[in-house]
Design a protein around this motif. Structure first.
Motif, mmCIF file in Angstrom:
data_model
loop_
_atom_site.group_PDB
_atom_site.id
_atom_site.type_symbol
_atom_site.label_atom_id
_atom_site.label_comp_id
_atom_site.label_asym_id
_atom_site.label_seq_id
_atom_site.Cartn_x
_atom_site.Cartn_y
_atom_site.Cartn_z
ATOM 1 N N GLU A 107 0.835 -1.195 0.000
ATOM 2 C CA GLU A 107 0.000 0.000 0.000
ATOM 3 C C GLU A 107 0.876 1.255 0.000
ATOM 4 O O GLU A 107 1.916 1.290 0.659
ATOM 5 N N TYR A 108 0.419 2.246 -0.740
ATOM 6 C CA TYR A 108 1.065 3.568 -0.688
ATOM 7 C C TYR A 108 0.057 4.564 -0.140
ATOM 8 O O TYR A 108 -1.034 4.738 -0.695
ATOM 9 N N LYS A 109 0.423 5.222 0.965
ATOM 10 C CA LYS A 109 -0.455 6.201 1.619
ATOM 11 C C LYS A 109 -0.063 7.614 1.178
ATOM 12 O O LYS A 109 1.107 7.982 1.218
ATOM 13 N N PHE A 110 -1.051 8.391 0.776
ATOM 14 C CA PHE A 110 -0.776 9.732 0.273
ATOM 15 C C PHE A 110 -0.546 10.748 1.388
ATOM 16 O O PHE A 110 -0.014 11.826 1.153
ATOM 17 N N ARG A 111 -0.952 10.403 2.615
ATOM 18 C CA ARG A 111 -0.700 11.247 3.772
ATOM 19 C C ARG A 111 -0.031 10.390 4.844
ATOM 20 O O ARG A 111 -0.380 9.228 5.021
ATOM 21 N N THR A 123 -5.937 9.129 5.658
ATOM 22 C CA THR A 123 -5.198 9.114 4.404
ATOM 23 C C THR A 123 -5.921 8.288 3.347
ATOM 24 O O THR A 123 -6.492 7.238 3.658
ATOM 25 N N PRO A 124 -5.920 8.749 2.098
ATOM 26 C CA PRO A 124 -6.292 7.861 0.989
ATOM 27 C C PRO A 124 -5.068 7.002 0.634
ATOM 28 O O PRO A 124 -3.927 7.388 0.911
ATOM 29 N N TYR A 125 -5.310 5.851 0.038
ATOM 30 C CA TYR A 125 -4.186 4.989 -0.343
ATOM 31 C C TYR A 125 -4.555 4.153 -1.570
ATOM 32 O O TYR A 125 -5.725 3.997 -1.916
ATOM 33 N N VAL A 126 -3.535 3.632 -2.218
ATOM 34 C CA VAL A 126 -3.703 2.688 -3.323
ATOM 35 C C VAL A 126 -2.973 1.411 -2.947
ATOM 36 O O VAL A 126 -2.034 1.434 -2.137
ATOM 37 N N PHE A 127 -3.400 0.287 -3.523
ATOM 38 C CA PHE A 127 -2.742 -0.971 -3.202
ATOM 39 C C PHE A 127 -2.727 -1.896 -4.413
ATOM 40 O O PHE A 127 -3.551 -1.782 -5.334
ATOM 41 N N GLY A 128 -1.793 -2.804 -4.409
ATOM 42 C CA GLY A 128 -1.683 -3.809 -5.456
ATOM 43 C C GLY A 128 -0.837 -4.964 -4.961
ATOM 44 O O GLY A 128 -0.037 -4.807 -4.031
ATOM 45 N N GLY A 129 -1.006 -6.136 -5.561
ATOM 46 C CA GLY A 129 -0.230 -7.278 -5.117
ATOM 47 C C GLY A 129 -0.620 -8.546 -5.839
ATOM 48 O O GLY A 129 -1.036 -8.520 -7.004
ATOM 49 N N VAL A 130 -0.514 -9.658 -5.133
ATOM 50 C CA VAL A 130 -0.815 -10.969 -5.711
ATOM 51 C C VAL A 130 -1.634 -11.774 -4.708
ATOM 52 O O VAL A 130 -1.506 -11.588 -3.492
ATOM 53 N N ALA A 131 -2.493 -12.645 -5.228
ATOM 54 C CA ALA A 131 -3.354 -13.461 -4.370
ATOM 55 C C ALA A 131 -3.491 -14.854 -4.956
ATOM 56 O O ALA A 131 -3.350 -15.065 -6.173
ATOM 57 N N GLY A 154 -8.417 2.988 -1.399
ATOM 58 C CA GLY A 154 -9.119 3.027 -0.132
ATOM 59 C C GLY A 154 -8.863 4.324 0.603
ATOM 60 O O GLY A 154 -8.067 5.168 0.169
ATOM 61 N N ILE A 155 -9.541 4.479 1.724
ATOM 62 C CA ILE A 155 -9.316 5.630 2.597
ATOM 63 C C ILE A 155 -9.457 5.142 4.040
ATOM 64 O O ILE A 155 -10.295 4.279 4.331
ATOM 65 N N LYS A 156 -8.598 5.670 4.915
ATOM 66 C CA LYS A 156 -8.581 5.239 6.314
ATOM 67 C C LYS A 156 -8.584 6.466 7.208
ATOM 68 O O LYS A 156 -7.919 7.459 6.921
ATOM 69 N N TYR A 157 -9.357 6.364 8.310
ATOM 70 C CA TYR A 157 -9.476 7.489 9.234
ATOM 71 C C TYR A 157 -9.393 6.964 10.668
ATOM 72 O O TYR A 157 -10.095 6.022 11.039
ATOM 73 N N GLU A 158 -8.549 7.580 11.462
ATOM 74 C CA GLU A 158 -8.378 7.184 12.860
ATOM 75 C C GLU A 158 -9.439 7.876 13.704
ATOM 76 O O GLU A 158 -9.342 9.064 14.015
ATOM 77 N N ILE A 159 -10.460 7.120 14.100
ATOM 78 C CA ILE A 159 -11.581 7.720 14.819
ATOM 79 C C ILE A 159 -11.240 7.990 16.280
ATOM 80 O O ILE A 159 -11.641 9.006 16.844
ATOM 81 N N ALA A 160 -10.518 7.070 16.903
ATOM 82 C CA ALA A 160 -10.118 7.224 18.300
ATOM 83 C C ALA A 160 -8.952 6.274 18.526
ATOM 84 O O ALA A 160 -9.143 5.058 18.497
ATOM 85 N N ARG A 161 -7.787 6.853 18.697
ATOM 86 C CA ARG A 161 -6.591 6.037 18.830
ATOM 87 C C ARG A 161 -6.764 4.976 19.896
ATOM 88 O O ARG A 161 -7.225 5.269 20.988
#
Length: 224
Positions: A107-111, A123-131, A154-161
């Motif tokens: 994954e690469y996170k833009f923030r 942060t928004p992020y992009v991902f790639g790989g193999v399965a 995707g996008i991820k947000y920390e609601i409460a650490r």
């Protein structure tokens, strides 16, 4: 009863490697919908969405990059009877299938997520790989495990650490043409039962995620 100092030192030495990687380790899961794309459904059709779920482990070697190991299971379906295409209506194919997957992605996170207290990370992020994946409509002679290449955003947000929520959209580009149970074209296969060899089957997972990050615990001076 207080532990002897020697025992405290021994416990500290044992835990020090784990503390060193804390805040780089994250575990979580996701729940959402799986969609199939192939001969029976040439586009991602929401009416064929079925339940899917995942569990994952993330390791963050840096603030910008992460590596994720994930297992996932879900169902895909399709039916020619719901298509407007005359050929598909004549064929009348329909299927239900179960997908089981294990994937490794980067994954690469833009923030950058910051470890500072009282900071709301997102942060928004992009991902790639193999399965690798297995499914329940394997045709005679087909290998039990297939290869897929996940790609998504995707996008991820920390609601409460240390808890974070997220949303993710990812497609698995497979090398299989039998997720819908249609056979590869052969002289003995009826035309209506054949798949299009130029159109491989794919499946997509759209999910909401919840994860827990193992932040390092700092003890205030004089607490021991």
């Amino acid at each position: 009863m207080k532990l002897p100092i020697a025992r405290l030192l021994a416990v500290g030495l044992f835990l020090s490697p784990l503390l060193g990687i804390s805040q780089k380790v994250e575990i979580g899961g996701g729940i959402g919908a799986m969609l199939y794309k192939g001969d029976v459904s040439p586009t991602l059709d929401p009416q064929f969405a079925r339940l899917g779920g995942s569990l994952f482990f993330r390791y963050h070697p840096s603030q910008a990059f992460a590596v994720r190991a994930q297992v996932m299971v879900g169902r895909i379906v399709g039916a020619d009877s719901l298509s407007r295409d005359v050929f598909q209506q004549s064929r009348g194919a329909a299927f239900r299938n179960t997908i089981r997957e294990a994937a490794l992605t980067a994954e690469y996170k833009f923030r950058n997520y910051t470890p500072l207290r009282n900071v709301k990370n997102w942060t928004p992020y992009v991902f790639g790989g193999v399965a690798v994946f297995g499914h329940g409509l394997r045709l005679p002679g087909e290998k039990p495990i297939g290869i897929a290449f996940p790609l998504g955003v995707g996008i991820k947000y920390e609601i409460a650490r240390p808890w974070s929520i997220g949303a993710e959209f990812g497609t698995r580009f497979t090398t299989s043409d039998s997720l819908d149970g249609l056979a590869n074209p052969t002289a003995s296969t009826p035309r209506l039962s054949q798949s299009d060899p130029d159109r491989k089957d794919h499946y997509t997972f759209v999910a909401l995620t919840l994860s827990y990050t193992f932040y390092r615990v700092f003890c205030p001076p004089g607490s021991l």
